[in-house]
Write an enzyme that holds these catalytic residues in place. Structure first.
Site, short mmCIF file in Angstrom:
data_model
loop_
_atom_site.label_atom_id
_atom_site.label_comp_id
_atom_site.label_asym_id
_atom_site.label_seq_id
_atom_site.Cartn_x
_atom_site.Cartn_y
_atom_site.Cartn_z
N SER A 13 4.66 -0.92 9.30
CA SER A 13 4.11 -0.12 10.40
C SER A 13 3.57 -1.06 11.47
O SER A 13 4.34 -1.83 12.03
CB SER A 13 3.03 0.83 9.86
OG SER A 13 2.55 1.68 10.88
N HIS A 40 7.50 2.53 11.27
CA HIS A 40 6.90 3.69 11.94
C HIS A 40 7.05 3.53 13.45
O HIS A 40 6.62 2.53 14.02
CB HIS A 40 5.43 3.81 11.57
CG HIS A 40 5.21 4.09 10.11
ND1 HIS A 40 4.04 3.78 9.45
CD2 HIS A 40 6.02 4.65 9.18
CE1 HIS A 40 4.14 4.14 8.18
NE2 HIS A 40 5.33 4.67 8.00
N ASP A 133 1.26 4.25 3.47
CA ASP A 133 2.68 4.53 3.25
C ASP A 133 3.33 3.35 2.52
O ASP A 133 3.07 2.19 2.82
CB ASP A 133 3.39 4.76 4.59
CG ASP A 133 4.76 5.39 4.42
OD1 ASP A 133 4.98 6.06 3.39
OD2 ASP A 133 5.60 5.23 5.32
#
Length: 351
Positions: A13, A40, A133
């Site tokens: 991310s 992301h 995540d």
């Protein structure tokens, strides 16, 4: 090109693109694995500039993942913005399914799908990023016999994602980026486990099937866990507490899924939004009572003035609570490490 014997799945991310470019630069074009990446991204981005950037740093064939495209060794596939990237029957699935841990694409959904499809022949990698995540995803991979790597948090620009994985999953390697390429090449260079010979947990097969179809049934989710008195913050449906794996997780029958930490943060956001709306409504009521009190007389006027003072106190308390961070969430309890599990291999720069 040949079908891949292994899958390398990567989740990252914040700070992810510099880390990714450094990592993929170490992987050869002859890699007997396909590399699937969840980074992301903003939903309104295209993703293609990131593919072009990765192509400049690696010999792998880089492309934006396309639905039903065949998997090929020596290729890198980037999940498109606002789409989940899944794997089934030696091909890619690109879907706009429900968010997992508030993300789409989600590393967790990719990791689970890859683990169900390739079993022990999956290597999961979690790089720099915020929040959680990839943590549940590495647990899925480990439960199917695969290998888990995380970036050394001491060098990660944003260490939250690797730290979360290390707290909750028995990871196999904790590595700085410049050592990952060699380890990954060695791992996928070993003879793969024959297809179909590994036992894939039934609950992960069911969860992967729910993600592929986008929606499940309450009967299916009942087989995965126990319904609890909580509601899904994304759709308002009932939540089930899942009983498998080492992490405390929740999902609704439409497919939204959360680790306990992600659910705690999501409900905190919803609660804070609700309290700010309540504060606005109380301010409006105060203004109305002020006008009524200024136009009244006698006992009725005194009654309105008392209500006005009472609501002013409520407003001040609520504003103080919000401004002082009274909603700061505490992390959910993490899983207890298995004392019999092997310690992760943490390699130093000189190893």
């Amino acid at each position: 090109m040949a079908r891949p014997a292994y899958l390398i799945v990567i989740g990252t991310s914040a700070g992810g693109m510099p880390a990714l470019t450094r990592l993929v630069a170490q992987l050869p074009a002859t890699l007997p694995a396909a590399v699937l990446v969840v980074q992301h991204l903003s939903p309104d981005s295209t993703g293609q500039p990131l593919v072009d950037r990765l192509s400049e740093h690696t010999a792998l064939h880089c492309q934006l993942a396309r639905n039903l495209a065949p998997l090929q060794a020596g290729s890198l596939y980037l999940a498109p913005p606002d789409r989940h990237l899944l794997v089934k029957d030696q091909q890619l699935l690109v879907t706009k399914g429900p968010r997992e841990n508030n993300f789409r694409p989600a590393a967790d959904s990719l990791f689970r799908s890859a683990a169900v499809a390739y079993g022990p022949n999956v290597v999961g990698v979690v790089l720099t990023g915020m929040l959680h995540d990839g943590t549940a995803g590495l647990d899925y991979i480990k439960r199917c016999g695969g290998t888990a790597l995380v970036q050394d948090p001491s060098e990660a620009e944003f260490p939250s994602m690797p730290e979360s994985a290390m707290r909750n999953v028995a990871v196999d390697y904790i590595l700085p980026i410049h050592m990952m390429g060699r380890v990954l090449t060695e791992l996928v260079g070993a003879p793969p486990t024959p297809p179909g010979s590994a036992l894939i947990p039934e609950d992960l097969q069911m969860e992967a099937a729910i993600a592929e179809r986008v929606v499940g049934t309450t009967d299916e989710v009942n087989r995965l866990g126990q319904q609890v008195p909580l509601t899904c913050p994304d759709c308002g449906g009932a939540l089930w507490e899942l009983k498998h794996g080492s992490l405390l997780r929740y999902r609704c029958h439409t497919g939204h899924a959360f680790t306990a930490d992600a659910l705690l943060e999501k409900t905190q956001e919803s609660m804070e939004e609700t309290l700010w709306v309540a504060l606005r409504m109380m301010e409006e009521r105060k203004n109305l009572l002020t006008s009524m009190a200024s136009h009244g007389a006698g006992p009725w006027n005194v009654q309105q003035a008392e209500k006005l003072e009472e609501i002013k106190q409520h407003i001040n308390r609520l504003r103080e609570f919000l401004l002082n961070g009274g909603l700061t969430a505490q992390p959910a309890p993490t899983s207890t490490p298995d004392p019999n599990a092997d310690s992760p291999l943490r390699l130093s720069p000189n190893s």
